[in-house]
Design a protein around this motif. Structure first.
Motif, PDB file in Angstrom:
ATOM      1  N   MET B   1       0.978  -1.092  -0.048  1.00  0.00           N
ATOM      2  CA  MET B   1       0.091  -0.071   0.117  1.00  0.00           C
ATOM      3  C   MET B   1       0.919   1.264   0.034  1.00  0.00           C
ATOM      4  N   THR B   2       0.614   2.264  -0.755  1.00  0.00           N
ATOM      5  CA  THR B   2       1.411   3.420  -0.987  1.00  0.00           C
ATOM      6  C   THR B   2       1.042   4.322   0.193  1.00  0.00           C
ATOM      7  N   ASP B   3       1.811   5.420   0.017  1.00  0.00           N
ATOM      8  CA  ASP B   3       1.475   6.442   1.232  1.00  0.00           C
ATOM      9  C   ASP B   3      -0.013   7.046   1.000  1.00  0.00           C
ATOM     10  N   GLU B   4       0.102   7.307  -0.397  1.00  0.00           N
ATOM     11  CA  GLU B   4      -1.469   8.023  -0.799  1.00  0.00           C
ATOM     12  C   GLU B   4      -2.734   7.283  -0.380  1.00  0.00           C
ATOM     13  N   LEU B   5      -2.461   5.914  -0.364  1.00  0.00           N
ATOM     14  CA  LEU B   5      -3.839   5.185  -0.008  1.00  0.00           C
ATOM     15  C   LEU B   5      -3.984   4.683   1.405  1.00  0.00           C
ATOM     16  N   LYS B   6      -2.946   5.385   2.431  1.00  0.00           N
ATOM     17  CA  LYS B   6      -3.082   5.010   3.882  1.00  0.00           C
ATOM     18  C   LYS B   6      -4.708   5.560   4.338  1.00  0.00           C
ATOM     19  N   PRO B   7      -5.409   5.087   5.063  1.00  0.00           N
ATOM     20  CA  PRO B   7      -6.444   5.684   5.474  1.00  0.00           C
ATOM     21  C   PRO B   7      -6.257   6.446   6.419  1.00  0.00           C
ATOM     22  N   MET B   8      -7.024   7.721   6.547  1.00  0.00           N
ATOM     23  CA  MET B   8      -7.010   8.749   7.631  1.00  0.00           C
ATOM     24  C   MET B   8      -7.551   8.136   8.851  1.00  0.00           C
ATOM     25  N   PRO B   9      -7.051   8.663  10.156  1.00  0.00           N
ATOM     26  CA  PRO B   9      -7.580   8.209  11.237  1.00  0.00           C
ATOM     27  C   PRO B   9      -9.115   8.949  11.481  1.00  0.00           C
ATOM     28  N   SER B  10     -10.087   8.183  11.527  1.00  0.00           N
ATOM     29  CA  SER B  10     -11.388   8.929  11.808  1.00  0.00           C
ATOM     30  C   SER B  10     -11.572   9.243  13.061  1.00  0.00           C
ATOM     31  N   PRO B  11     -12.350  10.285  13.327  1.00  0.00           N
ATOM     32  CA  PRO B  11     -12.807  10.551  14.902  1.00  0.00           C
ATOM     33  C   PRO B  11     -14.001  10.000  15.233  1.00  0.00           C
ATOM     34  N   ASN B  12     -14.157   9.723  16.317  1.00  0.00           N
ATOM     35  CA  ASN B  12     -15.543   9.004  16.858  1.00  0.00           C
ATOM     36  C   ASN B  12     -16.875   9.911  16.417  1.00  0.00           C
ATOM     37  N   ARG B  13     -17.624   9.482  15.763  1.00  0.00           N
ATOM     38  CA  ARG B  13     -18.849  10.239  15.243  1.00  0.00           C
ATOM     39  C   ARG B  13     -19.490  10.687  16.415  1.00  0.00           C
ATOM     40  N   LEU B  14     -19.661  10.035  17.378  1.00  0.00           N
ATOM     41  CA  LEU B  14     -20.436  10.337  18.778  1.00  0.00           C
ATOM     42  C   LEU B  14     -19.975  11.654  19.163  1.00  0.00           C
ATOM     43  N   VAL B  15     -18.506  11.674  19.365  1.00  0.00           N
ATOM     44  CA  VAL B  15     -17.920  12.978  19.831  1.00  0.00           C
ATOM     45  C   VAL B  15     -17.732  14.076  18.891  1.00  0.00           C
ATOM     46  N   HIS B  16     -17.682  13.689  17.798  1.00  0.00           N
ATOM     47  CA  HIS B  16     -17.352  14.613  16.540  1.00  0.00           C
ATOM     48  C   HIS B  16     -18.702  15.564  16.493  1.00  0.00           C
ATOM     49  N   GLU B  17     -19.874  15.416  16.637  1.00  0.00           N
ATOM     50  CA  GLU B  17     -20.962  16.239  16.550  1.00  0.00           C
ATOM     51  C   GLU B  17     -20.924  17.444  17.292  1.00  0.00           C
ATOM     52  N   PRO B  18     -20.995  18.505  16.523  1.00  0.00           N
ATOM     53  CA  PRO B  18     -20.553  19.892  17.216  1.00  0.00           C
ATOM     54  C   PRO B  18     -21.350  20.309  18.534  1.00  0.00           C
ATOM     55  N   ALA B  19     -22.586  19.780  18.605  1.00  0.00           N
ATOM     56  CA  ALA B  19     -23.261  20.147  19.865  1.00  0.00           C
ATOM     57  C   ALA B  19     -22.696  19.297  21.279  1.00  0.00           C
ATOM     58  N   ARG B  20     -22.488  17.784  20.807  1.00  0.00           N
ATOM     59  CA  ARG B  20     -21.803  17.051  21.577  1.00  0.00           C
ATOM     60  C   ARG B  20     -20.293  17.471  22.179  1.00  0.00           C
ATOM     61  N   LEU B  21     -19.764  17.905  21.318  1.00  0.00           N
ATOM     62  CA  LEU B  21     -18.432  18.070  21.323  1.00  0.00           C
ATOM     63  C   LEU B  21     -18.135  19.403  22.174  1.00  0.00           C
ATOM     64  N   ALA B  22     -19.112  20.073  22.046  1.00  0.00           N
ATOM     65  CA  ALA B  22     -19.312  21.397  23.169  1.00  0.00           C
ATOM     66  C   ALA B  22     -19.605  20.988  24.394  1.00  0.00           C
ATOM     67  N   ILE B  23     -20.461  20.012  24.431  1.00  0.00           N
ATOM     68  CA  ILE B  23     -20.959  19.550  25.859  1.00  0.00           C
ATOM     69  C   ILE B  23     -19.756  19.024  26.638  1.00  0.00           C
ATOM     70  N   LEU B  24     -19.109  17.977  25.667  1.00  0.00           N
ATOM     71  CA  LEU B  24     -17.972  17.294  26.409  1.00  0.00           C
ATOM     72  C   LEU B  24     -16.718  18.079  26.709  1.00  0.00           C
ATOM     73  N   THR B  25     -16.637  19.530  25.880  1.00  0.00           N
ATOM     74  CA  THR B  25     -15.390  20.097  26.128  1.00  0.00           C
ATOM     75  C   THR B  25     -15.841  21.060  27.784  1.00  0.00           C
ATOM     76  N   VAL B  26     -17.094  21.112  27.807  1.00  0.00           N
ATOM     77  CA  VAL B  26     -17.369  22.009  29.156  1.00  0.00           C
ATOM     78  C   VAL B  26     -17.134  21.035  30.232  1.00  0.00           C
ATOM     79  N   LEU B  27     -17.529  19.841  29.942  1.00  0.00           N
ATOM     80  CA  LEU B  27     -17.426  18.651  31.019  1.00  0.00           C
ATOM     81  C   LEU B  27     -16.061  18.312  31.232  1.00  0.00           C
TER      82      LEU B  27
END
Lengths: 232, 122
Positions: B1-27
């Motif tokens: 597999m070449t460098d270009e085809l390396k998969p990007m690390p994917s963030p947790n969708r549950l945390v990544h949603e803006p409203a939930r991310l804001a809540i978790l940042t506060v907490l």
């Protein structure tokens, strides 16, 4: 939204109603996490109305000369302290902005305001004692400034801390007022002016910083929570 | 597999949603916070905040406590150990994505710098 969805008559209206303008996150954009973090970490420090009341009482105390009524002024000062630290302001801030508990390892940092307040209280007592034992006032005032500098130093994000915009100039102004007459003794015509200035600079400092803290909190957290909303 | 085809690390969708991310940042910046504070800081509507908190509680990221103080209900929210590790992991993932994007940009930049110039107006 796809072009097909746009063609439907009801969809646009429902989406517009759902996007109430009270949140950036509800628009699907990234919330301002730096602001959120700052506000959460400095919530206690920004509750400045107690400083305003205490500063006002201190100014009152400074304006009245020492004499046989000194006990009365201590009573007045005690009432001021009680008013500034009683539950009234705590309840107000809780009702208006809610409540948070600082992390266990940063309680002292969050309560830096309280520590500064205790140092100011110590000044009053030491000044009274200083009159008895001949302790220089400049040294006592240095304690107060030290308290506020510690308060400033406890902020982890001090280089982007919006409080620095008014806290640093205010501290510098107080230092100037305290040190200038010592380095350049005023002539007889200006002695009374400098004495009044040095007496009142700390109360004015407390009032200004307290007001600025409160205004900063209002600016960062402008939404007023109504009584009806407070049902958890 | 070449460098270009390396998969990007994917963030947790549950945390990544803006409203939930804001809540978790506060907490994550405090030990616990009540509903009014969360509502004021995040700017979310009452309904949205309630739904997001329920989602986070179901996922085991926060603990919601209800108590009556002065005849008023106070809802207190606290981050669980798992919630703390999830938000820390989220920021590590975001840092990794940022670092990989930076590396990618640096790798591509000298190859054809002319592509960065705007197209001439016709």
């Amino acid at each position: 939204m796809t072009s097909k969805a746009k063609a439907l008559p009801g969809v646009e209206t429902v989406q517009q109603q759902a996007r109430t303008p009270n949140s950036s996150s509800e628009y699907g954009t990234t919330p301002n996490l730096k602001k959120i973090r700052y506000l959460t970490e400095h919530f206690r420090q920004l509750q400045g109305l107690d400083s305003v009341v205490f500063g006002a009482f201190w100014a009152f105390y400074e304006l009245v000369p020492w004499g046989p009524w000194v006990f009365l002024w201590f009573v007045v000062l005690g009432i001021g302290l009680a008013c500034s630290r009683c539950d009234y302001f705590e309840e107000y801030y809780q009702w208006r902005f809610g409540w948070n508990e600082p992390p266990k390892n940063r309680e002292l940092e969050s309560n830096g305001h309280l520590v500064s307040f205790a140092v100011v209280l110590a000044l009053i007592v030491l000044r009274w004692l200083g009159n008895k034992i001949g302790c220089p006032e400049l040294w006592l005032r240095t304690i107060v400034l030290f308290g506020f500098v510690c308060d400033l130093g406890w902020s982890r994000q001090r280089f982007v801390n919006p409080r620095n915009a008014y806290l640093l100039p205010a501290i510098l102004a107080v230092i100037f007022v305290y040190t200038y007459p010592t380095l350049h003794p005023p002539d007889s015509a200006h002695t009374a002016f400098w004495k009044a200035l040095t007496d009142l600079v700390m109360p004015v400092f407390l009032i200004v910083v307290g007001l600025c803290d409160h205004l900063l909190l209002l600016r960062l957290m402008p939404k007023r929570i109504s009584e009806d909303d407070y049902d958890g | 597999m070449t460098d270009e085809l390396k998969p990007m690390p994917s963030p947790n969708r549950l945390v990544h949603e803006p409203a939930r991310l804001a809540i978790l940042t506060v907490l994550s910046s405090c030990a616990s916070a009540d509903f009014v504070f969360l509502q004021g800081v995040t700017g979310l509507s009452k309904g949205n905040l309630s739904v997001q908190l329920t989602n986070l509680e179901t996922a085991g990221l926060v603990v919601i406590t209800k108590e009556i103080i002065d005849k008023k209900m106070r809802t207190t929210v606290r981050l669980t150990d798992r919630g703390g590790s999830e938000i820390a992991e989220y920021w590590r993932t975001m840092d990794a994505i940022r670092a990989s994007m930076k590396g990618e940009r640096r790798r591509r930049a000298p190859a054809n710098p002319g592509r960065l110039l705007p197209e001439p107006a016709v």
